[in-house]
Design an enzyme around this catalytic site. Structure first.
Site, short mmCIF file in Angstrom:
data_model
loop_
_atom_site.label_atom_id
_atom_site.label_comp_id
_atom_site.label_asym_id
_atom_site.label_seq_id
_atom_site.Cartn_x
_atom_site.Cartn_y
_atom_site.Cartn_z
N HIS A 24 68.38 59.25 80.17
CA HIS A 24 68.06 57.97 79.53
C HIS A 24 68.00 58.08 78.01
CE1 HIS A 24 66.37 56.80 83.64
NE2 HIS A 24 67.51 56.17 83.47
N HIS A 30 75.08 58.11 84.83
CA HIS A 30 74.46 58.73 86.00
C HIS A 30 74.51 57.79 87.20
CE1 HIS A 30 71.30 56.65 83.67
NE2 HIS A 30 70.79 56.33 84.86
N CYS A 64 65.18 49.70 92.60
CA CYS A 64 66.21 50.41 91.83
C CYS A 64 65.76 51.85 91.64
CB CYS A 64 66.39 49.81 90.45
SG CYS A 64 66.85 48.10 90.41
N HIS A 66 67.33 56.31 91.08
CA HIS A 66 68.37 57.30 90.88
C HIS A 66 68.24 58.36 91.97
CE1 HIS A 66 67.01 55.71 86.98
NE2 HIS A 66 68.31 55.62 86.74
N GLU A 84 58.66 52.31 97.12
CA GLU A 84 58.29 51.26 96.18
C GLU A 84 57.70 50.03 96.86
OE1 GLU A 84 61.15 50.12 93.20
OE2 GLU A 84 61.85 52.18 92.96
N TYR A 99 77.38 49.72 84.45
CA TYR A 99 76.84 48.96 83.34
C TYR A 99 76.11 49.90 82.40
CZ TYR A 99 72.03 49.09 85.09
OH TYR A 99 70.79 49.50 85.49
N GLU A 109 70.13 52.86 79.95
CA GLU A 109 70.62 53.01 81.33
C GLU A 109 72.14 52.93 81.24
OE1 GLU A 109 69.24 53.95 83.93
OE2 GLU A 109 67.29 53.04 84.25
N GLU A 111 74.73 53.37 83.97
CA GLU A 111 74.70 53.60 85.40
C GLU A 111 76.01 53.31 86.11
OE1 GLU A 111 71.23 51.66 87.08
OE2 GLU A 111 70.03 53.34 86.38
N TRP A 159 69.09 45.07 83.75
CA TRP A 159 70.02 45.23 84.87
C TRP A 159 70.00 44.02 85.80
CZ3 TRP A 159 65.93 48.54 83.98
CH2 TRP A 159 64.87 48.52 84.90
#
Length: 182
Positions: A24, A30, A64, A66, A84, A99, A109, A111, A159
């Site tokens: 980041h 990523h 969201c 990773h 979450e 994006y 970000e 991504e 995002w």
């Protein structure tokens, strides 16, 4: 601060491990996952907890994250939805998009995100968000979400605004159509 190793990807598609914060800070491309849980044309949103190191207090889609280095995208999506939001649902792939977004504090970000959808009956699921991740949640129609983002874009993560603006790629456009037919 989270020092997990996530999965970076170069221009040729080669994967390699990188620290999450490092990715980041440097804006390294990523892998990521984004989950949209929907019910009767509404999307489950979460407000990111105040303690998140970027985009705290902003509204985002359901989940969201990773994938950890070596973790599959689908496994990550299932794991993070459970962690979450306390939800265990059947997920289906809904596309891939790239994006890049400034998320504040010198962080970016960048991504290559795999999108997942889950359908459920909002009246029959129990949402148990992790308070370290999520401060609140709500169901909202796609039309209302469009209006809210237009009126107060700074209340939403970059995002989510991108996903809504690129609705054809994210599958959100299908929800707009489903709602219109009802």
């Amino acid at each position: 601060m989270d020092q997990r190793q996530i999965t970076a990807c170069d221009e040729d598609g080669r994967l390699y491990p990188i620290g999450k914060l490092d990715a980041h800070r440097r804006g390294v491309r990523h892998l990521a996952i984004s989950v949209f849980v929907v019910s009767a044309g509404e999307v489950l949103l979460q407000r990111r907890a105040a303690g998140k190191y970027h985009s705290p207090g902003l509204w985002a889609n359901t989940c969201c994250s990773h994938p950890d280095w070596g973790e599959t995208l689908a496994d990550c999506a299932h794991r993070r939805l459970a962690e979450e939001m306390g939800l265990r649902l059947t997920l289906r792939g809904a596309g891939i998009m790239d994006y890049r977004a400034d998320v504040g504090g010198g962080l970016v970000e960048n991504e290559h995100v795999h999108l997942f959808f889950a359908e459920c009956d909002a009246r029959r699921v129990t949402i148990r968000p992790d308070p370290d991740e999520v401060s609140e949640h709500r169901w909202v129609s796609v039309a209302s979400l469009d209006r809210e983002i237009d009126a107060l874009p700074q209340a939403f993560t970059p995002w989510l605004r991108i996903y809504m603006a690129r609705a054809e790629e994210t599958g959100i456009a299908q929800l707009r159509c489903q709602r219109a037919r009802r």
